[in-house]
Write an enzyme that holds these catalytic residues in place. Structure first.
Site, PDB file in Angstrom:
ATOM      1  N   GLU A 158      -0.396  -8.795  -0.897  1.00 15.86           N
ATOM      2  CA  GLU A 158       1.073  -8.256  -0.947  1.00 15.86           C
ATOM      3  C   GLU A 158       2.623  -9.267  -1.029  1.00 15.86           C
ATOM      4  OE1 GLU A 158       1.797  -4.069  -0.257  1.00 15.86           O
ATOM      5  OE2 GLU A 158      -0.161  -3.454  -2.073  1.00 15.86           O
ATOM      6  N   GLU A 354      -6.523  -3.048  -3.615  1.00 20.88           N
ATOM      7  CA  GLU A 354      -6.237  -1.616  -2.658  1.00 20.88           C
ATOM      8  C   GLU A 354      -5.612  -0.706  -4.043  1.00 20.88           C
ATOM      9  OE1 GLU A 354      -2.540  -1.666  -0.428  1.00 20.88           O
ATOM     10  OE2 GLU A 354      -4.315  -3.813   0.547  1.00 20.88           O
TER      11      GLU A 354
HETATM   12  C1  BG6 Z   1      -0.287  -2.038   0.547  1.00 19.39           C
HETATM   13  C2  BG6 Z   1      -0.268  -2.613   2.271  1.00 19.39           C
HETATM   14  O1  BG6 Z   1       1.702  -2.149   0.262  1.00 19.39           O
HETATM   15  O2  BG6 Z   1      -0.397  -0.466   0.730  1.00 19.39           O
HETATM   16  C3  BG6 Z   1      -1.364  -1.824   2.819  1.00 19.39           C
HETATM   17  O3  BG6 Z   1      -1.383  -3.628   1.535  1.00 19.39           O
HETATM   18  C4  BG6 Z   1      -0.678  -0.242   3.373  1.00 19.39           C
HETATM   19  O4  BG6 Z   1      -1.184  -2.701   4.031  1.00 19.39           O
HETATM   20  C5  BG6 Z   1      -0.993  -0.077   2.124  1.00 19.39           C
HETATM   21  O5  BG6 Z   1      -1.048   0.233   4.360  1.00 19.39           O
HETATM   22  C6  BG6 Z   1       0.100   1.742   2.087  1.00 19.39           C
HETATM   23  O6  BG6 Z   1       0.305   1.592   2.397  1.00 19.39           O
HETATM   24  P1  BG6 Z   1       1.622   2.291   3.414  1.00 19.39           P
HETATM   25  O7  BG6 Z   1       2.895   2.321   3.654  1.00 19.39           O
HETATM   26  O8  BG6 Z   1       0.907   3.723   2.637  1.00 19.39           O
HETATM   27  O9  BG6 Z   1       1.119   2.323   4.607  1.00 19.39           O
END
Ligand code: BG6
Length: 454
Positions: A158, A354
């Site tokens: 990201e 993800e």
């Molecule tokens: C992505 C990241 O932005 O989303 C992760 O790569 C992150 O590190 C995930 O945990 C979810 O975001 P958040 O802010 O809910 O932890």
């Protein structure tokens, strides 16, 4: 409904600083995540899910879940806290990779996930050109040690979120001008290590891992179409054009120049960018964005949806989409749209690194977690991914966030994503025992059937 390819990589993801804990053990140096200001009421990252000490138990659970792949990141400040290799840090990842392979789980490695070593941050971090070489040295160590064992690598997680919302996730607090110079150095660093990887003749593949979200115009007004075009150029195509074509996207460049944030780019940089293009695209998808032309309303910055650039665009709420309890839109059809949009531009294999829903799960007195909302979310996204595959998109794997509960970037451990519950709270460190959620059994069945079935 399409059958997924035979070798489809059903996986799950984590990142080092959010899951490992052991923040200062066995020679690990601090990263920017260890020293950042932690939002009130949320836990820090010192213990996290204690995966560093419990990785054997965790891999056993991953095996039971049926994972074909596990996507994790390596902590730069564990492996090279101050420019020199820390053998104990390297040994941890060697043990983890060996154990995964013994269990027939493919390791998928992200080299850098938000956790810059403090030693490097103190020298100016990514704004300092010297960080490019430091990153290249660090990656060389990883390639030499694990290049024969890891088939899929990601350079930077990201990078677009770090550039656009670094203050939210605790990676950078700088001005747009400074952030896009940092960003440029990251692009050059990514291209350099991609070249290094290719020069090593490893059989694996390397690619970027941005957070990609298709951008919808808020209305049929022409000005809103243009706003969506610019948002998408800045949020998505800048990063993928650089990784795939080795050049800057012209809309994004125009925007950066207009707002005085265009970075200094040397001739040597251009050559490195052009020579270090990626083999595939990894991407994180949580939701789409909707924008209108700029109308000067205060926007609360959020890493998924809260952006606005005067004169260009403004993020607005999409009233057609439901929201998670943490205020992120849910848009499974947008996932199909995003996959098609990326594939039609770049024609490279796509790996989802993800996708998931953050929620306040409840552990019942009899040790269960009834997370039907997570099952719904993932099921709808898998359905849309299957449709994208039917559309002709080459998707090679799906690694939802997250394999196991971990600490969110800025909303604590109460915002859970995992298939496996970790017993702890933001207020109090508990026994960190692992419990299988309902979604664990559901995903186990999906993997077993290689999809959702009829
Ligand atoms: C992505 C990241 O932005 O989303 C992760 O790569 C992150 O590190 C995930 O945990 C979810 O975001 P958040 O802010 O809910 O932890």
């Amino acid at each position: 409904m399409s059958n997924f390819p035979e070798a489809f990589l059903w996986g799950a993801s984590t990142s080092a600083y959010q899951v490992e804990g052991a923040w200062a053990e066995d020679g690990k140096g601090p990263s920017v995540q260890d020293i950042k200001e932690i939002p009130q009421g949320t836990t820090d990252f010192k213990v996290a899910s204690d995966h560093y000490h419990r990785y054997e138990e965790d891999v056993k659970l991953f095996k039971e879940l049926g994972l074909k792949a596990y996507r994790f990141s390596i902590s730069w400040s564990r492996v090279m806290p101050d420019g020199k290799v820390n053998p104990a840090g390297l040994a941890f990842y060697q043990k983890l990779i060996d154990l995964l392979l013994e269990n027939e789980i493919q390791p998928i490695v992200t080299v850098f996930h938000f956790d810059l070593p403090v030693a490097i941050a103190e020298e100016g971090g990514w704004e300092n050109r010297a960080t490019i070489q430091a990153f290249a040295d660090y990656c060389q160590v990883l390639f030499e040690n694990f290049g024969q064992q890891v088939p899929l690598w990601q350079t930077i997680n990201e990078q677009n979120v770090m550039a656009l919302a670094g203050s939210v996730i605790g990676t950078s607090q700088k001005s747009m001008k400074e952030k896009f110079q940092e960003n440029h150095h990251m692009l050059v660093a990514q291209a350099l290590v991609t070249q290094q990887f290719h020069a090593g003749n490893f059989s694996g593949r390397i690619g970027p891992a941005p957070n990609i979200a298709s951008v919808y115009p808020a209305s049929e007004k022409p000005a809103d179409q243009l706003a969506a075009l610019y948002m998408s150029a800045l949020r998505n195509w800048l990063f993928l054009d650089a990784a795939v074509f080795g050049t800057y996207n012209h809309n994004a460049w125009h925007l950066l120049e207009t707002i005085g944030a265009a970075p200094t780019v040397t001739e040597a940089d251009r050559k490195i960018l052009a020579a270090g293009t990626c083999d595939y695209i990894a991407l994180n998808y949580y939701n789409t964005m909707t924008v209108s032309s700029y109308f000067q309303k205060e926007t609360k910055l959020d890493q998924q949806s809260g952006f606005g650039i005067p004169g260009f665009f403004q993020a607005v709420e999409n009233t057609h989409l439901p929201m998670t309890e943490f205020g992120w839109p849910i848009d499974p059809e947008g996932f199909r749209f995003t996959l098609n949009e990326i594939y039609s531009r770049y024609r490279l294999p796509l790996l989802i690194t993800e996708n998931g829903i953050g929620a306040k799960d409840v552990l019942t007195t009899d040790g269960k977690i009834h997370d039907d909302y997570r099952i719904d979310y993932l099921q709808q996204h898998i359905e849309q991914m299957a449709l994208a595959i039917d559309d002709g998109v080459d998707v090679i794997g799906y690694c939802p966030w997250s394999a196991i509960d971990l600490v969110s970037t800025h909303e604590g451990i109460a915002k859970r994503y995992g298939f496996i519950y970790v017993n702890s709270t933001d207020e109090q460190l508990l026994d960190l025992a692992r419990y299988k959620k309902d979604s664990f059994y559901w995903y186990q069945n999906v993997i077993d059937k290689n999809g959702l079935g009829e």
